[in-house]
Design a protein around this motif. Structure first.
Motif, PDB file in Angstrom:
ATOM      1  N   LYS A 103       0.827  -1.211   0.000  1.00  0.00           N
ATOM      2  CA  LYS A 103       0.000   0.000   0.000  1.00  0.00           C
ATOM      3  C   LYS A 103       0.862   1.262   0.000  1.00  0.00           C
ATOM      4  O   LYS A 103       0.552   2.233  -0.704  1.00  0.00           O
ATOM      5  CB  LYS A 103      -0.944  -0.002   1.199  1.00  0.00           C
ATOM      6  N   ASP A 104       1.931   1.262   0.778  1.00  0.00           N
ATOM      7  CA  ASP A 104       2.821   2.431   0.811  1.00  0.00           C
ATOM      8  C   ASP A 104       3.472   2.660  -0.550  1.00  0.00           C
ATOM      9  O   ASP A 104       3.630   3.799  -1.003  1.00  0.00           O
ATOM     10  CB  ASP A 104       3.901   2.251   1.881  1.00  0.00           C
ATOM     11  N   ASP A 153       0.886   4.166  -2.794  1.00  0.00           N
ATOM     12  CA  ASP A 153       0.648   5.575  -2.446  1.00  0.00           C
ATOM     13  C   ASP A 153       1.718   6.478  -3.063  1.00  0.00           C
ATOM     14  O   ASP A 153       1.417   7.580  -3.543  1.00  0.00           O
ATOM     15  CB  ASP A 153       0.634   5.755  -0.928  1.00  0.00           C
ATOM     16  N   SER A 200       1.041   9.401  -5.861  1.00  0.00           N
ATOM     17  CA  SER A 200       1.464  10.783  -5.621  1.00  0.00           C
ATOM     18  C   SER A 200       2.301  11.329  -6.762  1.00  0.00           C
ATOM     19  O   SER A 200       2.313  12.537  -7.017  1.00  0.00           O
ATOM     20  CB  SER A 200       2.245  10.874  -4.309  1.00  0.00           C
TER      21      SER A 200
END
Length: 327
Positions: A63-64, A67, A71
């Motif tokens: 998930k990181d 993300d 971005s």
């Protein structure tokens, strides 16, 4: 002496803004697909020694990673699974609880807008490291197709947006297209590794995916680097069988092939800027021999200029950051 008559091409180069205004080829974040290597375990980041900056990551860290990509404006990933267990028929590839299937579900639940491309092959899952079933040292074609279809359908069930078969078995697009359609996935496109050469530039990837062949090589099913017309035959076959996008792999030594495919087929062309191409630049940059930023952006621009609409590259995150700095 009479004046010399010549054209002044430098007029359009005299300032940075003028050069930008007349620039013919542009790179954008949406041009890139970022490869991810997913492993079992918890809180795991294994740096690939031959690919500085590239890591195998566990599901809980995915998930990181997503993300960060969101971005940056990167909209697509291609998933490669690195399972704990392997066998002679690559069971983990078509297991509904396989590592790529689980990773796909995590991504689609966390960031549904991200396009998930599932690499559809057996080599990461077989204990012999080949892309199909093996019998008496021979890589079998037709019986391998059955397992590749099961893999593609399982990946589509997990939520993969695009199926990308990379195995180079004859008939793989036709078989997978029929399998997807028969299973209700008529709208899932196939991004075919239509033109995949038996290249020396794949070495670092095999470290990342733990997929080095345990015997022989892949020359009986991947293409001879000396051949150009064969690439058009392969691409034409895949188009006839139902491919929606065509991949040329590798990129830098095959820019002529990218242009040939672009000129002959009216579908999106994808170039795979492969691991060896990445590692060569990384090694030279770490030794201070080249300017990494300038070299990478020039390289990616050359791939797009050759005719690629989309580029699979390990440089995607860095490239987007550099492009944003240039704005």
């Amino acid at each position: 002496m009479e004046p010399i008559q010549f054209k002044r091409h430098r007029r359009l180069r005299k300032s940075a803004n003028l050069r930008k205004m007349v620039r013919e080829t542009h790179l954008h974040a949406e041009d890139f697909i970022y490869p991810l290597f997913i492993v079992e375990g918890v809180n795991t980041r294994n740096e690939v020694s031959s690919m500085p900056g590239v890591e195998q990551i566990s599901l809980d860290l995915l998930k990181d990673e997503i993300d960060e990509l969101v971005s940056l404006g990167i909209q697509s990933v291609i998933l490669f699974g690195v399972p704990d267990e392997k066998d002679d028929c690559g069971t983990g590839a078509y297991d509904d609880e396989g590592i790529v299937q689980k990773a796909t579900r995590v991504i689609k639940e966390h960031a549904p807008e991200i396009l998930v491309v599932a690499d559809t092959c057996l080599c990461e899952y077989t204990d012999h490291g080949h892309c199909g079933l093996v019998e008496d040292g021979v890589i079998l074609n037709d019986s391998s197709l059955e397992l590749l279809v099961q893999t593609a359908v399982s990946q589509a069930k997990a939520g993969a947006d695009i199926i990308a078969p990379s195995n180079m078995m004859d008939g793989f697009v036709a078989a997978i297209r029929k399998g997807l359609d028969d299973s209700g996935f008529q709208d899932v496109p196939i991004m075919s590794y239509a033109v995949k050469y038996s290249s020396a530039f794949y070495g670092p990837f095999r470290d990342a995916a733990n997929s080095t062949p345990q015997f022989g090589d892949r020359k009986t099913y991947q293409m001879d680097p000396a051949n150009r017309l064969e690439a058009l035959r392969e691409a034409e076959s895949d188009m006839d069988e139902g491919a929606d996008l065509l991949i040329v792999k590798p990129a830098l030594s095959y820019l002529d092939i990218i242009r040939d495919v672009r000129n002959n087929f009216n579908v999106p062309v994808v170039a795979y800027n492969v691991s060896g191409e990445y590692s060569l630049i990384k090694a030279a940059a770490q030794n201070g021999w080249i300017d990494e930023r300038a070299t990478v952006l020039e390289m990616l621009t050359s791939i797009k200029r050759a005719g690629a609409d989309i580029i699979i590259t390990y440089f995607a995150k860095d490239a987007v950051k550099w492009l944003q700095e240039d704005k």
